[in-house]
Enzyme design. Structure first.
Site, PDB file in Angstrom:
ATOM      1  N   GLU A 112      -1.089  24.090   1.736  1.00 49.06           N
ATOM      2  CA  GLU A 112       0.369  23.967   1.779  1.00 49.06           C
ATOM      3  C   GLU A 112       0.848  22.771   0.968  1.00 49.06           C
ATOM      4  O   GLU A 112       1.850  22.852   0.239  1.00 49.06           O
ATOM      5  CB  GLU A 112       0.831  23.860   3.230  1.00 49.06           C
ATOM      6  CG  GLU A 112       0.654  25.163   3.993  1.00 49.06           C
ATOM      7  CD  GLU A 112       0.859  25.004   5.491  1.00 49.06           C
ATOM      8  OE1 GLU A 112       1.662  25.758   6.049  1.00 49.06           O
ATOM      9  OE2 GLU A 112       0.211  24.108   6.096  1.00 49.06           O
ATOM     10  N   GLU A 132      -5.175  28.798   9.816  1.00 50.74           N
ATOM     11  CA  GLU A 132      -4.561  28.313  11.059  1.00 50.74           C
ATOM     12  C   GLU A 132      -4.726  29.287  12.219  1.00 50.74           C
ATOM     13  O   GLU A 132      -4.850  28.870  13.375  1.00 50.74           O
ATOM     14  CB  GLU A 132      -3.065  28.021  10.832  1.00 50.74           C
ATOM     15  CG  GLU A 132      -2.778  26.772  10.025  1.00 50.74           C
ATOM     16  CD  GLU A 132      -2.711  27.032   8.531  1.00 50.74           C
ATOM     17  OE1 GLU A 132      -2.236  26.155   7.803  1.00 50.74           O
ATOM     18  OE2 GLU A 132      -3.156  28.126   8.087  1.00 50.74           O
TER      19      GLU A 132
END
Length: 258
Positions: A112, A132
């Protein structure tokens, strides 16, 4: 300022910020992100710097957010404390070009953070992923938003739901990275790219960055209008006078200080 979790290099008009928590595989914690914001803003304000490179080590860009630091957080801790929002997104406020240079793993928050850069250059050893879901949470720093915009819905859904990693070749093929180089020559090649940009007029580079980013926030018609305002305004700048004069005179332009 001395940084505990960053290494800083100066290469003329190019500043290099290197994430440096080797024992934690460059896991992103509050101190590192606070330091990163400080370094980014200082280089953005430095008239001697035209381009910023953000990188990690030869083995890892960043393996994600520091799970050891956040495992015991509660909803109140994250929401009221504005976790991620409080210090991860300073990079989005930087007006000068920021190039992400990735070798090894860029996973979760690391992926990210890489996607917040203006574009990515990768080593052939690079691996990208958003795992995640395997630790019971969704991405929280743009993984479900920037990844589909970059590589498309189907590929992004695949990565996000299965947690599979993609290699540098696939990342380039899908548009996540712009160029791939052998790991042993990555920084040398990245600096060549950065210096090419650094030799351009920084004011125009900033305007290009601003205009491209606007493309993701508005309609095509409004985006083109926004772009055209920069184009028209350019005819009142030293960069336009020098650039077009140099072209007509068949010489290399000198954009120093522009």
């Amino acid at each position: 300022m001395e940084y505990a979790d960053l290494l800083i290099e100066n290469h003329g008009k190019v500043a290099v910020i290197r994430l440096n928590r080797p024992k934690a595989m460059n896991a992103l914690n509050d101190n590192m992100m606070n330091e990163l914001g400080d370094a980014l803003y200082k280089f953005d304000a430095d008239p001697g710097v035209n381009v910023i490179i953000l990188t990690g080590s030869e083995k890892v860009f960043a393996a994600g957010a520091d799970i050891a630091a956040m495992a015991n957080y509660t909803y109140a801790d994250t929401y009221q404390g504005n976790y991620i929002g409080r210090n991860w997104e300073h990079i989005l406020n930087v007006r000068k070009p920021v190039i992400g240079v990735v070798a090894g793993y860029a996973l979760g928050g690391g992926c990210e953070l890489a996607m917040m850069c203006d574009f990515l250059i990768a080593a052939d050893s690079a691996k990208f992923g958003q795992p995640e879901i395997k630790v019971g949470v969704t991405p929280g720093a743009g993984g479900t938003q920037r990844l589909p915009r970059t590589i498309g819905k189907s590929k992004a859904m695949d990565m996000l739901l299965t947690s599979r990693m993609i290699d540098a070749a696939e990342a380039e093929r899908t548009g996540l990275v712009s160029r791939v180089f052998p790991a042993e020559s990555l920084m040398e090649e990245a600096l060549k790219v950065a210096n090419t940009i650094a030799d351009m007029p920084v004011s125009v580079a900033m305007a290009v960055k601003d205009s491209v980013n606007r493309a993701f926030e508005t309609t095509l018609t409004e985006g083109v209008r926004y772009e055209r305002r920069f184009f028209h305004a350019g005819f009142g700048t030293p960069a336009q006078k020098e650039g077009m004069s140099a072209f007509l005179e068949k010489r290399k332009p000198n954009f120093e200080g522009m």
